[in-house]
Design a protein around this motif. Structure first.
Motif, PDB file in Angstrom:
ATOM      1  N   ILE A 170      -1.042   5.997   6.386  1.00 38.01           N
ATOM      2  CA  ILE A 170      -0.226   6.987   5.701  1.00 38.01           C
ATOM      3  C   ILE A 170      -1.041   8.273   5.652  1.00 38.01           C
ATOM      4  O   ILE A 170      -2.196   8.268   5.226  1.00 38.01           O
ATOM      5  CB  ILE A 170       0.134   6.531   4.277  1.00 38.01           C
ATOM      6  CG1 ILE A 170       0.896   5.200   4.315  1.00 38.01           C
ATOM      7  CG2 ILE A 170       0.968   7.591   3.560  1.00 38.01           C
ATOM      8  CD1 ILE A 170       1.147   4.593   2.940  1.00 38.01           C
ATOM      9  N   HIS A 171      -0.467   9.354   6.121  1.00 31.61           N
ATOM     10  CA  HIS A 171      -1.202  10.610   6.267  1.00 31.61           C
ATOM     11  C   HIS A 171      -0.569  11.727   5.438  1.00 31.61           C
ATOM     12  O   HIS A 171       0.290  12.464   5.936  1.00 31.61           O
ATOM     13  CB  HIS A 171      -1.236  11.046   7.740  1.00 31.61           C
ATOM     14  CG  HIS A 171      -1.811  10.031   8.671  1.00 31.61           C
ATOM     15  ND1 HIS A 171      -3.153   9.926   8.923  1.00 31.61           N
ATOM     16  CD2 HIS A 171      -1.218   9.051   9.408  1.00 31.61           C
ATOM     17  CE1 HIS A 171      -3.377   8.944   9.779  1.00 31.61           C
ATOM     18  NE2 HIS A 171      -2.221   8.395  10.089  1.00 31.61           N
ATOM     19  N   PHE A 177       4.465   3.766  12.137  1.00 30.08           N
ATOM     20  CA  PHE A 177       4.956   2.435  12.500  1.00 30.08           C
ATOM     21  C   PHE A 177       5.656   1.683  11.370  1.00 30.08           C
ATOM     22  O   PHE A 177       5.258   0.581  11.002  1.00 30.08           O
ATOM     23  CB  PHE A 177       3.823   1.591  13.077  1.00 30.08           C
ATOM     24  CG  PHE A 177       3.106   2.271  14.215  1.00 30.08           C
ATOM     25  CD1 PHE A 177       3.792   2.646  15.348  1.00 30.08           C
ATOM     26  CD2 PHE A 177       1.759   2.569  14.133  1.00 30.08           C
ATOM     27  CE1 PHE A 177       3.154   3.283  16.400  1.00 30.08           C
ATOM     28  CE2 PHE A 177       1.106   3.209  15.170  1.00 30.08           C
ATOM     29  CZ  PHE A 177       1.809   3.563  16.305  1.00 30.08           C
ATOM     30  N   GLY A 178       6.736   2.243  10.868  1.00 32.26           N
ATOM     31  CA  GLY A 178       7.613   1.524   9.950  1.00 32.26           C
ATOM     32  C   GLY A 178       7.204   1.624   8.500  1.00 32.26           C
ATOM     33  O   GLY A 178       6.079   1.294   8.156  1.00 32.26           O
ATOM     34  N   SER A 179       8.094   2.060   7.626  1.00 33.77           N
ATOM     35  CA  SER A 179       7.715   2.251   6.233  1.00 33.77           C
ATOM     36  C   SER A 179       8.926   2.680   5.419  1.00 33.77           C
ATOM     37  O   SER A 179      10.063   2.635   5.889  1.00 33.77           O
ATOM     38  CB  SER A 179       6.616   3.305   6.130  1.00 33.77           C
ATOM     39  OG  SER A 179       7.046   4.489   6.743  1.00 33.77           O
ATOM     40  N   ARG A 180       8.660   3.130   4.171  1.00 30.62           N
ATOM     41  CA  ARG A 180       9.708   3.573   3.267  1.00 30.62           C
ATOM     42  C   ARG A 180       9.211   4.799   2.520  1.00 30.62           C
ATOM     43  O   ARG A 180       8.019   4.928   2.217  1.00 30.62           O
ATOM     44  CB  ARG A 180      10.007   2.455   2.263  1.00 30.62           C
ATOM     45  CG  ARG A 180      11.414   2.428   1.738  1.00 30.62           C
ATOM     46  CD  ARG A 180      11.620   1.222   0.859  1.00 30.62           C
ATOM     47  NE  ARG A 180      11.252   1.480  -0.518  1.00 30.62           N
ATOM     48  CZ  ARG A 180      10.996   0.521  -1.412  1.00 30.62           C
ATOM     49  NH1 ARG A 180      11.044  -0.747  -1.063  1.00 30.62           N
ATOM     50  NH2 ARG A 180      10.703   0.830  -2.657  1.00 30.62           N
ATOM     51  N   ALA A 181      10.114   5.704   2.207  1.00 28.20           N
ATOM     52  CA  ALA A 181       9.789   6.871   1.388  1.00 28.20           C
ATOM     53  C   ALA A 181      10.769   6.906   0.230  1.00 28.20           C
ATOM     54  O   ALA A 181      11.983   6.958   0.430  1.00 28.20           O
ATOM     55  CB  ALA A 181       9.879   8.160   2.204  1.00 28.20           C
ATOM     56  N   ILE A 215       5.547   4.387   1.212  1.00 24.70           N
ATOM     57  CA  ILE A 215       5.179   2.976   1.109  1.00 24.70           C
ATOM     58  C   ILE A 215       5.009   2.390   2.499  1.00 24.70           C
ATOM     59  O   ILE A 215       5.915   2.483   3.339  1.00 24.70           O
ATOM     60  CB  ILE A 215       6.263   2.201   0.331  1.00 24.70           C
ATOM     61  CG1 ILE A 215       6.452   2.831  -1.061  1.00 24.70           C
ATOM     62  CG2 ILE A 215       5.909   0.726   0.220  1.00 24.70           C
ATOM     63  CD1 ILE A 215       7.654   2.277  -1.808  1.00 24.70           C
ATOM     64  N   ALA A 216       3.868   1.772   2.751  1.00 27.22           N
ATOM     65  CA  ALA A 216       3.598   1.175   4.061  1.00 27.22           C
ATOM     66  C   ALA A 216       4.443  -0.061   4.268  1.00 27.22           C
ATOM     67  O   ALA A 216       4.784  -0.781   3.319  1.00 27.22           O
ATOM     68  CB  ALA A 216       2.122   0.812   4.180  1.00 27.22           C
ATOM     69  N   GLU A 223       0.853  -1.191   0.000  1.00 27.21           N
ATOM     70  CA  GLU A 223       0.000   0.000   0.000  1.00 27.21           C
ATOM     71  C   GLU A 223       0.889   1.241   0.000  1.00 27.21           C
ATOM     72  O   GLU A 223       1.904   1.292   0.696  1.00 27.21           O
ATOM     73  CB  GLU A 223      -0.884   0.006   1.250  1.00 27.21           C
ATOM     74  CG  GLU A 223      -1.764   1.235   1.362  1.00 27.21           C
ATOM     75  CD  GLU A 223      -2.633   1.210   2.609  1.00 27.21           C
ATOM     76  OE1 GLU A 223      -3.367   2.186   2.817  1.00 27.21           O
ATOM     77  OE2 GLU A 223      -2.573   0.218   3.362  1.00 27.21           O
ATOM     78  N   GLN A 224       0.519   2.236  -0.794  1.00 26.42           N
ATOM     79  CA  GLN A 224       1.348   3.426  -0.866  1.00 26.42           C
ATOM     80  C   GLN A 224       0.543   4.655  -1.272  1.00 26.42           C
ATOM     81  O   GLN A 224      -0.555   4.547  -1.827  1.00 26.42           O
ATOM     82  CB  GLN A 224       2.512   3.225  -1.824  1.00 26.42           C
ATOM     83  CG  GLN A 224       2.135   2.888  -3.244  1.00 26.42           C
ATOM     84  CD  GLN A 224       3.366   2.546  -4.075  1.00 26.42           C
ATOM     85  OE1 GLN A 224       3.856   3.375  -4.836  1.00 26.42           O
ATOM     86  NE2 GLN A 224       3.868   1.316  -3.913  1.00 26.42           N
TER      87      GLN A 224
END
Length: 210
Positions: free
Chosen positions: A153-154, A174-178, A145-146, A131-132
């Protein structure tokens, strides 16, 4: 934007507004349970404080220079690759990193898109299918990116918003990627980071545009 409660003045660090809603339930349960079952109450209060700490939102000072691209997130560079004719640089945010995302380059938001998907660990190759939320600035794109645990994601911007380099554009829990898909005029020789490098959102220069 919701106003932070008066309790915010007691914290030694600023937090995003969403943090107060997430911390409310464990804080109330902890306060109610503490006199009856102190260990459980103390644990719930610690959990509430941990939620606030996770959502901290420190100020940042972007470098004052022309033609630079700054990191979109705090964390470790986990992706550097070609994507068609463009370069993609991804930053993995560990649970201890600040999870506020910032604009790598000044620009105007063209579109904000949400794409449902899986919830693989954000540091894995399969996380591209997660999910992104994509924030499209036209000449470049920021993808949040979740991770396996992140479900929230806000984005804090919408189509038509103009943002400066290093300005907040949202946060994720709580943890993800950009990832940033860089402008077409940025090539591999312009990159100043590589996989494994630690970066800070809005401050670390990841590329210099010719």
């Amino acid at each position: 934007m919701a106003r932070s409660p008066p309790l915010a003045r007691l914290l030694p660090f600023p937090v995003v507004d969403e943090a107060w809603r997430l911390a409310l339930v464990p804080a109330l349960l902890g306060a109610a349970t503490l006199p009856l079952v102190p260990p459980v109450g103390a644990g719930l209060l610690a959990l509430a404080l941990g939620v606030l700490w996770f959502h901290r939102d420190p100020d940042r000072e972007p470098p004052d220079a022309d033609g630079i691209v700054v990191a979109p997130a705090d964390g470790t560079v986990s992706v550097v690759r070609e994507e068609g004719s463009r370069l993609r640089v991804g930053v993995f945010m560990n649970v201890t990193d600040v999870h506020v995302n910032r604009a790598p380059i000044a620009g105007e938001v063209r579109e904000v898109r949400h794409r449902p998907g899986a919830n693989r660990p954000a540091f894995s190759k399969e996380s591209d299918r997660n999910e992104q939320v994509a924030i499209d600035f036209g000449e470049y794109e920021l993808l949040v990116i979740a991770g396996w645990f992140a479900r929230r994601i806000h984005p804090a911007v919408a189509a038509g918003d103009a943002v400066d380099r290093g300005e907040r554009v949202g946060h994720v829990s709580f943890g993800s990627r950009a990832d940033v898909v860089l402008p077409a005029d940025v090539d591999e020789d312009d990159l100043l980071v590589r996989e494994g490098d630690a970066v800070r959102a809005g401050e670390t220069v990841v590329a210099e545009r010719a």
